[in-house]
Design a protein around this motif. Structure first.
Motif, mmCIF file in Angstrom:
data_model
loop_
_atom_site.group_PDB
_atom_site.id
_atom_site.type_symbol
_atom_site.label_atom_id
_atom_site.label_comp_id
_atom_site.label_asym_id
_atom_site.label_seq_id
_atom_site.Cartn_x
_atom_site.Cartn_y
_atom_site.Cartn_z
ATOM 1 N N TRP A 187 43.378 6.706 9.761
ATOM 2 C CA TRP A 187 42.412 5.787 10.378
ATOM 3 C C TRP A 187 40.996 6.333 10.164
ATOM 4 O O TRP A 187 40.740 7.491 10.435
ATOM 5 C CB TRP A 187 42.672 5.638 11.876
ATOM 6 N N PRO A 188 40.046 5.487 9.716
ATOM 7 C CA PRO A 188 38.653 5.963 9.575
ATOM 8 C C PRO A 188 38.035 6.142 10.959
ATOM 9 O O PRO A 188 38.538 5.600 11.945
ATOM 10 C CB PRO A 188 37.983 4.812 8.838
ATOM 11 N N GLU A 189 36.923 6.942 10.986
ATOM 12 C CA GLU A 189 36.248 7.099 12.283
ATOM 13 C C GLU A 189 35.604 5.755 12.640
ATOM 14 O O GLU A 189 34.946 5.147 11.797
ATOM 15 C CB GLU A 189 35.154 8.173 12.170
ATOM 16 N N PRO A 190 35.797 5.274 13.879
ATOM 17 C CA PRO A 190 35.212 3.964 14.244
ATOM 18 C C PRO A 190 33.691 4.016 14.099
ATOM 19 O O PRO A 190 33.058 4.947 14.561
ATOM 20 C CB PRO A 190 35.630 3.794 15.709
ATOM 21 N N TYR B 51 31.808 1.094 14.805
ATOM 22 C CA TYR B 51 31.237 -0.150 15.308
ATOM 23 C C TYR B 51 30.707 0.062 16.718
ATOM 24 O O TYR B 51 31.305 -0.319 17.696
ATOM 25 C CB TYR B 51 32.343 -1.242 15.297
ATOM 26 N N ASP B 52 29.576 0.826 16.871
ATOM 27 C CA ASP B 52 29.032 0.851 18.229
ATOM 28 C C ASP B 52 27.615 0.309 18.181
ATOM 29 O O ASP B 52 27.073 0.031 17.110
ATOM 30 C CB ASP B 52 29.100 2.270 18.818
ATOM 31 N N ILE C 264 33.818 -7.085 11.511
ATOM 32 C CA ILE C 264 34.677 -5.917 11.331
ATOM 33 C C ILE C 264 36.096 -6.232 11.752
ATOM 34 O O ILE C 264 37.026 -5.527 11.457
ATOM 35 C CB ILE C 264 34.131 -4.740 12.164
ATOM 36 N N PHE C 265 36.324 -7.324 12.468
ATOM 37 C CA PHE C 265 37.645 -7.414 13.124
ATOM 38 C C PHE C 265 38.657 -8.046 12.207
ATOM 39 O O PHE C 265 38.404 -8.322 11.042
ATOM 40 C CB PHE C 265 37.479 -8.122 14.469
ATOM 41 N N THR C 266 39.802 -8.345 12.757
ATOM 42 C CA THR C 266 40.999 -8.525 11.910
ATOM 43 C C THR C 266 41.112 -9.942 11.383
ATOM 44 O O THR C 266 42.194 -10.397 11.106
ATOM 45 C CB THR C 266 42.245 -8.290 12.770
ATOM 46 N N ILE D 129 41.740 -12.077 8.792
ATOM 47 C CA ILE D 129 42.148 -11.715 7.429
ATOM 48 C C ILE D 129 41.444 -12.696 6.497
ATOM 49 O O ILE D 129 41.786 -13.882 6.436
ATOM 50 C CB ILE D 129 43.667 -11.819 7.291
ATOM 51 N N GLN E 268 41.437 -13.212 3.419
ATOM 52 C CA GLN E 268 42.260 -13.900 2.409
ATOM 53 C C GLN E 268 42.929 -15.124 3.029
ATOM 54 O O GLN E 268 42.779 -16.236 2.537
ATOM 55 C CB GLN E 268 43.330 -12.913 1.911
ATOM 56 N N VAL E 269 43.565 -14.949 4.189
ATOM 57 C CA VAL E 269 44.336 -16.064 4.781
ATOM 58 C C VAL E 269 43.375 -17.159 5.206
ATOM 59 O O VAL E 269 43.562 -18.325 4.904
ATOM 60 C CB VAL E 269 45.123 -15.540 6.021
ATOM 61 N N LEU E 270 42.292 -16.757 5.862
ATOM 62 C CA LEU E 270 41.416 -17.796 6.433
ATOM 63 C C LEU E 270 40.697 -18.550 5.323
ATOM 64 O O LEU E 270 40.537 -19.762 5.396
ATOM 65 C CB LEU E 270 40.426 -17.133 7.390
ATOM 66 N N GLU F 213 41.826 -19.139 2.412
ATOM 67 C CA GLU F 213 42.842 -20.073 1.894
ATOM 68 C C GLU F 213 42.972 -21.306 2.789
ATOM 69 O O GLU F 213 42.964 -22.433 2.341
ATOM 70 C CB GLU F 213 44.196 -19.358 1.927
ATOM 71 N N ASN F 214 43.039 -21.033 4.116
ATOM 72 C CA ASN F 214 43.346 -22.168 5.001
ATOM 73 C C ASN F 214 42.143 -23.082 5.158
ATOM 74 O O ASN F 214 42.275 -24.279 5.273
ATOM 75 C CB ASN F 214 43.724 -21.640 6.407
ATOM 76 N N VAL G 221 38.599 -3.882 6.712
ATOM 77 C CA VAL G 221 38.280 -2.927 7.778
ATOM 78 C C VAL G 221 39.139 -3.302 8.978
ATOM 79 O O VAL G 221 38.995 -4.383 9.525
ATOM 80 C CB VAL G 221 36.779 -3.032 8.127
ATOM 81 N N GLN H 116 40.705 -3.411 12.707
ATOM 82 C CA GLN H 116 40.439 -3.097 14.123
ATOM 83 C C GLN H 116 41.710 -2.495 14.674
ATOM 84 O O GLN H 116 42.793 -3.017 14.479
ATOM 85 C CB GLN H 116 40.111 -4.390 14.887
ATOM 86 N N LYS I 167 47.255 -23.818 10.509
ATOM 87 C CA LYS I 167 46.418 -22.863 9.752
ATOM 88 C C LYS I 167 44.959 -22.918 10.207
ATOM 89 O O LYS I 167 44.273 -21.899 10.223
ATOM 90 C CB LYS I 167 46.502 -23.206 8.254
ATOM 91 N N ALA J 158 46.895 -5.015 12.758
ATOM 92 C CA ALA J 158 46.529 -6.259 12.067
ATOM 93 C C ALA J 158 47.065 -6.191 10.641
ATOM 94 O O ALA J 158 46.943 -5.167 9.968
ATOM 95 C CB ALA J 158 45.008 -6.365 12.039
ATOM 96 N N PRO K 127 30.218 -5.014 20.429
ATOM 97 C CA PRO K 127 30.042 -3.614 19.969
ATOM 98 C C PRO K 127 30.135 -2.635 21.128
ATOM 99 O O PRO K 127 29.779 -2.953 22.255
ATOM 100 C CB PRO K 127 28.644 -3.619 19.349
ATOM 101 N N ALA K 128 30.639 -1.435 20.842
ATOM 102 C CA ALA K 128 30.915 -0.448 21.906
ATOM 103 C C ALA K 128 29.595 0.089 22.457
ATOM 104 O O ALA K 128 28.660 0.348 21.711
ATOM 105 C CB ALA K 128 31.727 0.699 21.311
ATOM 106 N N GLN L 173 41.588 4.363 18.467
ATOM 107 C CA GLN L 173 41.266 4.665 17.067
ATOM 108 C C GLN L 173 40.607 6.039 16.958
ATOM 109 O O GLN L 173 40.887 6.806 16.041
ATOM 110 C CB GLN L 173 40.329 3.582 16.498
ATOM 111 N N TYR M 271 42.172 9.006 14.755
ATOM 112 C CA TYR M 271 41.300 9.675 13.766
ATOM 113 C C TYR M 271 41.313 11.186 14.014
ATOM 114 O O TYR M 271 41.488 11.994 13.100
ATOM 115 C CB TYR M 271 39.886 9.088 13.909
ATOM 116 N N ASN N 92 44.599 12.799 12.946
ATOM 117 C CA ASN N 92 44.695 12.933 11.486
ATOM 118 C C ASN N 92 43.793 14.053 10.994
ATOM 119 O O ASN N 92 44.155 14.818 10.113
ATOM 120 C CB ASN N 92 44.278 11.602 10.832
#
Lengths: 201, 351, 571, 195
Positions: free
Chosen positions: A172-175, A177-178, A187-189, A191, A193-195, A197-198, B3, B5, C345, C361, C389-390, C450, C454, C457
């Motif tokens: 996991w990379p260091e977060p 997003y502050d 930054i969030f999930t 996707i 590719q899916v969106l 497409e849809n 990226v 979450q 969709k 995810a 944001p945090a 997270q 991190y 790891n």
């Protein structure tokens, strides 16, 4: 006035005697600090710190002749560890050539290798196997990426390749997003590719 | 590049600014009683403190190249300003509040990195600096409680006039308006052996029903606000309970055998800024200890120091100094009071 | 204190969260079965430990349940084909993993017949009293479990055979079956309990026989009454079989619903009040914990001889038209089962594998279902949170209060941000089970989990680098010694040679001196050189002479020699 | 007896050597970046302070006064302290080489450390007897160590705070020391009150 000078000389002599006695009682052998410094260095023996390997560099640091930021393979972690050990300021690392992110490993291109054993003699950790006029190859697990074998090779058949990241070595990379440094884009999930497409199938 | 979450993906509706807002809400009863008892000076102080603090915060955030709007909306500077204003004397001149806000926001908080990084409670650091640098203003400008009578209470306009332009209405002099706080009276008389508790009580100027006259109601209001915070779960019971218990215990202990020279525990608990300190200042999460055991020691330390400085020290109300001294010990407390983690030295308690 | 037949009391664990389970979306209705997909991508590494090694080649035709990858090393599990067809490729394909990196998969084009390979069940189905269960030995069952490629299906993915083997050797007196399923949205265990309770009970008997545990407890959260009733009925149904094989009956206990009650360590603490020692295993305190789906899979392997080729997956979330549980062949692409379940969709916000608290995810939906897939959650906007944001941490310690392991997340976060890896280990970061409670309650929305992943790891990387550096030092020192030794050997040889030379010259001089006495004793340096030159010239001349012994050649040989001479000159 | 206790309290809290009298600031600022180093330094200073406070009293009482060469007091005190520091340096070098390597530069510094010389001179000025001067030296050392350890733990936490660029390191350390000394002002008047 005379008494004063005499008294001080007597006192000084007395303390000198006492200290001489104490120094005998508290004799100290070689300082173990060099080993501790050596333990922190990455042992690539690459000589980029202008010393003939990690041990000499450790001795130089212990003696105070060398600064703690001459070790590019060790990178930021080693400088931080040395600063913690010796309780000195963390000096920034001098980045002359472009720092390759991630560990690198030497790879011999089999078609070009003429078996001249020059790289075998150059390798500080014997990570290259082969014999005169036989095919040479690098043991990937042993190679520390110190690039000492690249210059001596007459036919330039050695290349430095970054180690490929697999599922087991990924982490996991260091977060980032502050509120102080919000990266561009979402930054969030969602996707993409899916969106994408849809949204317009 | 994708990226990710990291989990979890469920979140309740919660944020730092909401928490600070609830704390401000809990302060309102105390503010109203203060204004009612000590006059409009308190309100003027609060308004001035808020404007100065927000101004300083915005400037510092801009200088530090941080997103100004986001940080201003977290209400932490707002809360610090109100706490500082409530600690200042009601008739404090405007520049006192200005200097106080400057120290609280710029020096004690933003220089350390803003919200979450300051080791010292900003409001108390500012109060201590003001107390040390301007002893005269900080001790003489207290107004008499309204229920005492015999003292003129200034209207809003007159207070504003005094605080901003240092002009009093012709008939009045400063002594007629100002008044020595109960704690100050007790301390000066006891330390210098001028009078015993019973004599002071007879004057009727200092002792109210259960605390200092006037301040007992203010403390009661802050107590109510504090209990509301406890119920809402914004603060835990560890710090207020351990602080008040220690203060009460020591005042009981010393009060029991030298009745005449030591005021009763109730007096200690309900005078000066004890309740404000216990529920709103000591429980500031950023500067307090974070582990339960650590918080109990932190609260007990503050209670003990308050008692020591009030009885033998040089200052009447020692909330600020006690909180600052215990703030210094917080990093050590956090490190050495870690709770036992699941599975560690497990053999004895295994059922 | 061993547990008597009925549990006197329940303990509890610190912290934890009261979450809205949102299970009613998908816990009604039967377990649907997915159609046979056109293409199967079966990853070779679906478990903890060494990945399986492919045994089939491209072009082989294989049947359902046939072994396509055998286990390697002690901790590993085999992989089987989940439908009949032909192997079209063995290559790197996208797999469900937060990194979005590919992994080696066996690609099978199904032929639609879904013909089973020859299955060899250990016990026949038609044996009401289950007498012949006695005949079976623990080793036989464990081997069958290993051969069927069964791994911990609760999410741990640890090869079950290895776990059962070590448990059998140690004195394990309690078997806990984890049916808590505390993650919101997920109902696959619930559906299994409602529809196939007898499979579970028989599976539990088998596991109990392997492990030789005296007590068996099924821990289930009290928000699943129907499943509780179905299981209790099944237990009474098999009363005699249970008494046949174990003194204590199987007890099913309802634990209070509080996330993360389903965590192995938390469930053990609630049921027995015992705590698993840090960095240790439940076996150290005589307990072994298995997921309820794993028990059912053991039943299928032993009673029907079927390896682990399919899995019940909950497909739920706001954007799914009809949330349901579906039995899916491993290797089916997630896009296909979403199309089957029907999803809107235009209203997709997040697609997550696993629950909202511990799932991750998905990088894309063209990834296969694996042994770990227990739930696909497709949320609509607003259903799951996208936190702002945090903000900086104000050390309010809500996270410490909610941590079930009573750690200090606010201190660990502080040292993780500062990359102070010694201090963070002082705060026991390796006891963190990454349940997500701290990130959930944090008012500053800091992604604490997270940060902790991190940090873990980074610490592992540091250790790996440390070991590599030590190895490099040893090799370097060994090389120095070797070079030293070679240099010394060379010097030694040179010294010996010089000595020999000197001795020989002394003899010559002594002989020469013996011959004509009056010769000057100390022949000067220049004479020595002259002699040497003369000697070498003589030797060369003598060699030159007999270089070509071509006197008595036959006619043919002579022609050949001339021939060679001409060729040599031409070049 | 309570009078000694009062002296101890007043040296540790009321007129603390670092935060109120502002003596011994260079080791206080110099070696307080990490907690272990600060604790080591505090221990070494305590050892030196108590020892040199006692020995300087003896030297003053039995050598300077009889020979009435009091004007040489400062030089002899420095000589005594230097001897004690060297002795400590050897002890530390023997017992924990790691601490010696890390403290390295600061151990000889104690010789010129104004707190140590300050204690010796104050002893003579306030006319403490032998036992009182030891208490005074020890109190000063405990005050110094306590504040040093607290300061180091705060600085260790500030190491990763989001301090603005130009304030990082020594500047924020000095501001923190300033705020600490204001907090310690709360103790003023404690010794008079206790009487």
């Amino acid at each position: 006035m005379l008494w004063g000078i005499l008294a001080i000389i007597a006192l000084a002599a007395l303390f000198g005697l006492l200290l001489g006695l104490a120094s005998v009682v508290f004799k100290v052998e070689s300082s173990p600090v060099v080993d501790q410094i050596d333990a922190l260095l990455p042992q690539t023996q690459c000589g980029q710190c202008s010393y003939a390997g990690c041990r000499p560099y450790a001795e130089a640091i212990a003696a105070g002749e060398a600064p703690i930021n001459l070790c590019p393979p060790g990178g930021e972690n080693t400088v931080q560890a040395l600063a913690d050990l010796l309780d000195v300021e963390v000096l920034p690392l001098e980045e002359e050539e472009e720092a390759h992110e991630g560990p690198i490993v030497a790879v011999i291109i089999e078609e070009l290798c003429i078996g001249c054993t020059l790289c075998i003699q150059a390798c500080p950790v014997d990570a290259i196997i082969g014999a005169a006029k036989q095919m040479h190859t690098v043991i990937e697990s042993e190679c520390t990426g110190c690039e000492l074998c690249v210059p001596p090779c007459p036919v330039d058949c050695i290349e430095m390749v970054p180690v490929k990241q697999t599922i087991t070595t990924w982490h996991w990379p260091e977060p980032q997003y502050d509120v102080n440094h919000t990266p561009a884009g979402n930054i969030f999930t969602t996707i993409d590719q899916v969106l994408a497409e849809n949204a317009h199938p | 590049m994708f990226v990710a979450q990291s989990s979890p993906f469920l979140k309740p509706e919660l944020s730092v600014s909401k928490m600070m807002l609830v704390v401000l809400l809990a302060l309102i009863p105390g503010i109203i009683t203060s204004v009612w008892v000590f006059g409009f000076g308190v309100l003027v102080n609060i308004v001035l403190a808020i404007t100065f603090s927000l101004l300083f915060e915005a400037v510092m955030l801009y200088l530090r190249k941080r997103p100004v709007k986001v940080y201003l909306r977290d209400n932490s500077a707002f809360l610090t300003a109100v706490l500082l204003a409530l600690a200042l004397p009601p008739l404090a001149p405007w520049w006192l509040t200005l200097v106080g806000s400057f120290f609280a926001i710029v020096i004690a908080k933003q220089l350390y990195g803003g919200l979450g990084y300051n080791p010292f409670n900003p409001a108390m650091a500012a109060y201590a600096i003001l107390l040390v640098s301007f002893p005269a203003e900080m001790t003489t400008l207290w107004t008499a409680p309204v229920m005492l009578g015999g003292h003129e209470s200034l209207s809003l306009l007159q207070t504003l006039n005094y605080q901003l332009f240092n002009q009093l209405p012709e008939a009045l002099t400063l002594d007629a308006v100002s008044y020595a706080t109960p704690l100050d009276v007790v301390r000066t008389s006891v330390i210098n052996g001028l009078a015993s508790i019973s004599e002071i009580r007879s004057t009727g100027h200092t002792f109210g029903m259960f605390g200092g006259i006037g301040t007992e109601w203010v403390n009661l209001a802050f107590l109510a606000g504090g209990l509301f915070l406890l119920k809402k779960g914004i603060i835990q019971w560890y710090i207020p309970v351990s602080m008040l218990a220690t203060l009460g215990f020591f005042s009981l202990l010393f009060g029991s055998f030298e009745l005449d020279s030591n005021p009763s525990p109730l007096f200690h608990l309900f005078s000066g800024a004890t309740m404000l300190g216990a529920f709103f200042i000591a429980t500031d999460p950023v500067t307090a200890a974070t582990t339960p055991k650590g918080r109990i020691i932190y609260g007990a330390g503050i209670g003990l120091l308050i008692y020591i400085i009030r009885t033998w020290g040089g200052y009447p109300d020692a909330i600020a100094f006690s909180v600052l001294i215990m703030n210094m010990c917080v990093p050590l407390l956090d490190y050495y009071t870690r709770p036992r983690v699941y599975g560690h030295n497990v053999d004895e308690e295994q059922p | 204190m061993s547990i008597s037949t009925h549990i006197q009391r329940l303990w509890s664990f610190p912290g934890g969260l009261k979450l809205d389970g949102r299970k009613q979306l998908s816990n009604e209705g039967p377990i649907e079965s997915a159609e046979i997909p056109h293409l199967l991508e079966i990853p070779l590494s679906q478990h903890i430990g060494h990945p399986a090694e492919a045994v089939v080649k491209v072009g082989d035709t294989i049947k359902k349940g046939q072994l396509i990858g055998h286990a390697q090393g002690a901790v590993s599990a085999p992989v089987h084909a989940s439908s009949s067809g032909t192997v079209t490729a063995i290559e790197e394909r996208l797999v469900p993993h937060p990194s979005g990196l590919p992994a080696l998969c066996v690609i099978i084009e199904t032929d639609g017949y879904d013909r089973w390979d020859s299955c060899t069940p250990l016990i026949s189905m038609d044996d009401p009293q289950h007498k012949n269960l006695h005949a079976l030995s623990a080793e036989q069952i464990t081997d069958k479990v290993a051969e069927a490629g069964i791994v911990g299906l609760g999410g741990a993915l640890y090869p079950s055979a290895a776990k059962l083997e070590t448990a059998r050797k140690k004195a394990t007196d309690t078997l806990i079956i984890n049916a808590a399923e505390c993650e919101p949205y997920i109902t696959c265990d619930d559906a299994l309990m409602r529809n196939r309770p007898e499979e579970i009970i028989l599976g539990i008997l088998l596991i109990k026989k392997i492990v030789g545990a005296r007590y068996c407890l099924i821990g289930i959260e009290d928000n699943k009454p129907e499943a509780f009733k179905a299981l209790s009925d099944a237990i009474t149904g098999y009363e005699r079989a249970i008494h046949e094989h174990c003194e204590q009956t199987i007890e099913i206990i309802q634990v209070p619903t509080r996330y993360p009650a389903g965590g192995e360590k938390q469930l053990i603490q609630v049921l027995t009040g015992k705590e698993v020692p840090t960095q240790g295993l439940p076996m150290d305190i005589g307990i072994i914990c298995h997921n309820i789906t794993t028990a059912a899979t053991v039943y299928q392997a032993v009673y029907r001889g079927e390896p682990l080729v399919s899995r019940i997956v909950t497909i739920t979330g706001g954007a799914i038209k009809k949330p349901q549980n579906m039995e899916v062949a491993i290797g089916t692409s997630i896009r296909e089962i979403l199309d089957q379940a029907g999803w809107d969709k235009s209203r997709v916000d997040k697609i997550i594998m696993g629950g909202p608290m511990m799932g991750f995810a998905l990088p894309s939906i063209d990834v296969p279902v694996t042994k770990a897939t227990n739930c696909i959650l497709v949320s609509e906007p607003g259903e799951l949170a996208t936190p702002p944001p945090a903000m900086p941490c104000i050390r309010c310690s809500r996270c410490a209060d909610s941590c079930p392991m009573s750690l200090l997340p606010q201190q660990m976060y502080w040292y993780a941000k500062a990359r102070d890896l010694e201090k963070i280990q002082d705060y026991n970061i390796f006891d963190c089970i990454e349940c997500g409670c701290c990130s959930y309650v944090c008012p500053s929305n800091i992604p604490l989990v997270q940060y902790f992943r991190y940090a873990k790891n980074e610490i592992w990387d540091d250790e790996r680098e440390r070991n590599k550096a030590n190895l490099a030092r040893e090799r370097h020192e060994f090389r120095q010694e070797r070079l030293e030794k070679m240099k010394k050997a060379r010097e030694e040889a040179a010294r010996l040679r010089k000595e020999k030379l000197a001795k020989k010259k002394a003899e010559e001089k002594q002989k020469a001196a013996g011959g004509d006495g009056e010769k000057l004793p100390a022949s000067s340096h220049a004479d020595l050189i002259q002699e040497a030159i003369a000697r070498s010239k003589a030797k060369k001349a003598q060699q030159q002479a007999q270089k070509r012994n071509t006197e008595n050649l036959t006619e043919a040989q002579q022609k050949q020699v001339d021939e060679a001479e001409r060729r040599r000159k031409k070049r | 007896m309570s009078e000694y206790f009062l002296l101890l309290i007043s040296t540790i809290f009321v007129n603390n050597f670092v935060l109120v009298k502002f003596l011994g600031l260079c080791p206080f600022m110099g070696s307080s970046r990490k907690l272990e180093v600060a604790a080591g330094m505090a221990l070494a200073t305590t050892f030196v302070l108590t020892l040199s406070s006692a020995s300087s009293y003896l030297v003053n009482q039995y050598i300077l006064i009889p020979l009435d060469i009091e004007y040489l007091r400062t030089i002899t005190f420095i000589l005594v302290i230097a001897a004690v520091v060297n002795f400590t340096e050897m002890v530390v070098h023997k017992t924990s080489p790691m601490l010696y390597q890390v403290l390295g530069m600061f151990l000889p510094l104690i010789t010129t450390n104004c707190a140590v010389l300050g204690v010796a001179l104050l002893n003579v000025q306030t006319g403490y007897n032998f036992f009182e001067s030891i208490i005074f030296g020890f109190g000063a050392a405990v005050g110094f160590s306590m504040v040093m350890v607290l300061f180091a733990s705060i600085r260790e936490r500030l190491a990763s705070a989001d301090v603005p660029e130009i304030f990082q390191g020594a500047p924020i350390g000095l501001i923190t020391a300033g705020l600490m000394s204001i907090a310690f002002l709360g103790f003023t008047g404690l010794d008079k009150g206790l009487h």
